[in-house]
Design a protein around this motif. Structure first.
Motif, PDB file in Angstrom:
ATOM      1  N   GLY A 100       0.803  -1.222   0.000  1.00 26.79           N
ATOM      2  CA  GLY A 100       0.000   0.000   0.000  1.00 26.79           C
ATOM      3  C   GLY A 100       0.830   1.263   0.000  1.00 26.79           C
ATOM      4  N   HIS A 101       0.109   2.396  -0.288  1.00 25.21           N
ATOM      5  CA  HIS A 101       0.793   3.688  -0.311  1.00 25.21           C
ATOM      6  C   HIS A 101       1.337   4.047   1.071  1.00 25.21           C
ATOM      7  N   ASP A 163       5.146   2.891  -4.847  1.00 23.65           N
ATOM      8  CA  ASP A 163       3.970   3.761  -4.743  1.00 23.65           C
ATOM      9  C   ASP A 163       3.135   3.588  -6.012  1.00 23.65           C
ATOM     10  N   LEU A 165       0.384   4.744  -6.888  1.00 25.74           N
ATOM     11  CA  LEU A 165      -0.240   5.964  -7.404  1.00 25.74           C
ATOM     12  C   LEU A 165       0.585   6.565  -8.538  1.00 25.74           C
ATOM     13  N   LEU A 196      -2.743  -0.789  -7.864  1.00 26.35           N
ATOM     14  CA  LEU A 196      -3.654   0.333  -7.618  1.00 26.35           C
ATOM     15  C   LEU A 196      -4.791  -0.046  -6.681  1.00 26.35           C
ATOM     16  N   HIS A 198      -4.492  -1.041  -3.869  1.00 28.79           N
ATOM     17  CA  HIS A 198      -4.065  -0.671  -2.524  1.00 28.79           C
ATOM     18  C   HIS A 198      -3.974   0.839  -2.334  1.00 28.79           C
ATOM     19  N   VAL A 199      -4.322   1.624  -3.358  1.00 25.19           N
ATOM     20  CA  VAL A 199      -4.226   3.087  -3.279  1.00 25.19           C
ATOM     21  C   VAL A 199      -5.572   3.655  -2.859  1.00 25.19           C
ATOM     22  N   SER A 200      -5.555   4.597  -1.932  1.00 27.93           N
ATOM     23  CA  SER A 200      -6.815   5.199  -1.481  1.00 27.93           C
ATOM     24  C   SER A 200      -7.489   5.920  -2.641  1.00 27.93           C
ATOM     25  N   ARG A 203      -6.979   9.716  -3.605  1.00 33.10           N
ATOM     26  CA  ARG A 203      -5.734  10.122  -4.250  1.00 33.10           C
ATOM     27  C   ARG A 203      -5.839   9.956  -5.770  1.00 33.10           C
TER      28      ARG A 203
END
Length: 454
Positions: A100-101, A163, A165, A196, A198-200, A203
């Motif tokens: 995750g980020h 990352d 994102l 992706l 795992h990216v909020s 964002r």
């Protein structure tokens, strides 16, 4: 950001470097608004102690880990140039601890070099630093060459894993700068797209400030979104962030009016909206407007209404502000209006009454973008242009209940009571006034209301 900021930081005797996007944009001759600074050979405590005599200092943290300071100078002129503060950080390295980020640790101490700090950045074009003291450019990963080649290349092969994102950020730079992603980086994108998940969502879409300005929005607001969206499709990124796109990929409408595969038509519409300078809501509507078409074709339903429902689901999942969700859904729901029949002042007033001023203008902007992506006849384009002109002309004419020369209270005063009949009568009066604006006269409307009350 004005050069006064750099001069001020330098005047404090700090051996600071301006880093990242500001350096990139400066080398490209592009304007920039934000500048961040790295100060080598200091730690968080030393940096804070050095700045405190000159203004207010706030610690910055990322997921609970200190990463630098935000500085609000006592100097009022400089503070006016940077009301949100000036960000200064020690050099740091980041270590991934999971997918995750937020799954990383930050290492920051005076022994970390600027080269190591540059190595943690996303792309070579962002991994450059300019020293304030002598204007020396630090470019350990040959970002200048990539700028000259108009190429996006990751600093390390694990950049997207560290990352995810950055996958959408790479696409954003494709749209904003018109650059190409080099082959190995493109392969890394394809291999890392699943990250992706795992990216909020904010964002990607709605923005961490809930302003609607996540990476997807920045991509759409760039001058070359079609190029970025094609790459998003080919690398699997699009399917990860908007899985509702999957049925559209390669879908043929078997129509001379819309000969492109459905997703490519959508991308062309988005590009047309960008070329016209349309706002974010129109561009989001262009992106989402035909996502209901495959299902609607199978069920023989309205693709616009189904598309509006899908748009709401997508935008809510990506945490867009509620007002953005609603406006985009209304544009999508209305985008399939017909241009047959007479286009005149009355048609324009009815159009305004149906959609409201803001949405009417957005729906017409969307229609321009949509038609320009199809081989339609000149008369259809002319009809839309005429409607757009007439809508602008008729905006000052009454087309809302609030524009009437009477109110609900006026009708109550002549014998109406609260309830549906009152609302229906106001709607009838509005229809009469839309048909003939000269009827928007208090006495005429009261007389007509009395007739309706019999």
């Amino acid at each position: 950001m004005p050069s006064e900021i750099r001069s001020y930081i330098r005047s404090l005797g700090i051996d600071a470097y301006v880093v990242g996007g500001a350096v990139r944009d400066e080398l490209l001759g592009l304007p920039h608004h934000d500048e961040d600074f790295v100060v080598p050979r200091v730690d968080q405590f030393e940096l804070r102690s050095f700045l405190e005599p000159h203004g207010r200092v706030e610690d910055m943290d990322v997921h609970g880990q200190l990463v630098g300071v935000r500085f609000y100078p006592n100097d009022r002129a400089i503070r006016a140039l940077a009301p949100a503060g000036i960000e200064l950080t020690p050099p740091r390295a980041e270590r991934s601890t999971g997918p995750g980020h937020q799954d990383f640790s930050i290492v920051s101490d005076p022994s970390i070099t600027l080269d190591e700090d540059m190595a943690r950045r996303d792309f070579t074009i962002n991994a450059m630093a300019r020293r304030l003291a002598d204007d020396t450019l630090l470019d350990p990963f040959d970002g200048q060459t990539d700028l000259a080649r108009r190429t996006i290349r990751t600093v390390t092969p694990t950049s997207f894993v560290e990352d995810p994102l950055r996958l959408v950020r790479a696409l954003r730079f494709v749209s904003q700068l018109g650059f190409d992603v080099e082959g190995e980086t493109r392969a890394q994108m394809h291999a890392s797209a699943s990250g992706l998940a795992h990216v909020s969502a904010e964002r990607i879409g709605g923005g961490i400030k809930a302003d609607g300005m996540g990476e997807l929005s920045k991509l759409l607001l760039g001058p070359a979104p079609r190029k970025a969206l094609l790459l998003a499709r080919d690398t699997g990124v699009l399917a990860q962030i908007i899985p509702e796109f999957v049925p559209t990929i390669g879908y043929s409408l078997h129509s001379t009016r819309q000969p492109l595969p459905l997703e490519e038509h959508i991308f062309a519409v988005v590009q047309n909206a960008a070329d016209a300078g349309s706002g974010l809501e129109v561009r989001l509507a262009c992106l989402l407007h035909d996502l209901g078409k495959v299902e609607a074709d199978a069920r023989n339903e309205s693709h616009a209404l189904l598309g509006a429902q899908i748009a709401l689901v997508v935008l809510a999942r990506l945490r867009y502000p509620t007002d953005v969700q609603r406006r985009v859904a209304r544009i999508v729901a209305g985008h399939a209006f017909k241009l047959d029949g007479t286009i005149d002042e009355l048609r324009a007033r009815r159009f305004l009454a149906e959609y409201g001023e803001a949405i009417a203008i957005d729906v017409i902007a969307h229609k321009h973008a949509d038609l320009n992506a199809k081989p339609v006849s000149a008369p259809e384009h002319e009809a839309l242009t005429k409607l757009a002109c007439l809508v602008e002309q008729e905006r000052s004419q009454p087309h809302r209940i609030g524009d009437l020369a009477v109110t609900g209270d006026d009708l109550l005063s002549i014998g109406f009571v609260e309830g549906p009949p009152l609302g229906r009568t106001l709607a009838l009066l509005l229809d009469a006034v839309i048909t003939d604006p000269s009827r928007n006269d208090r006495q005429w409307l009261l007389d007509r209301a009395r007739v309706e009350a019999r």
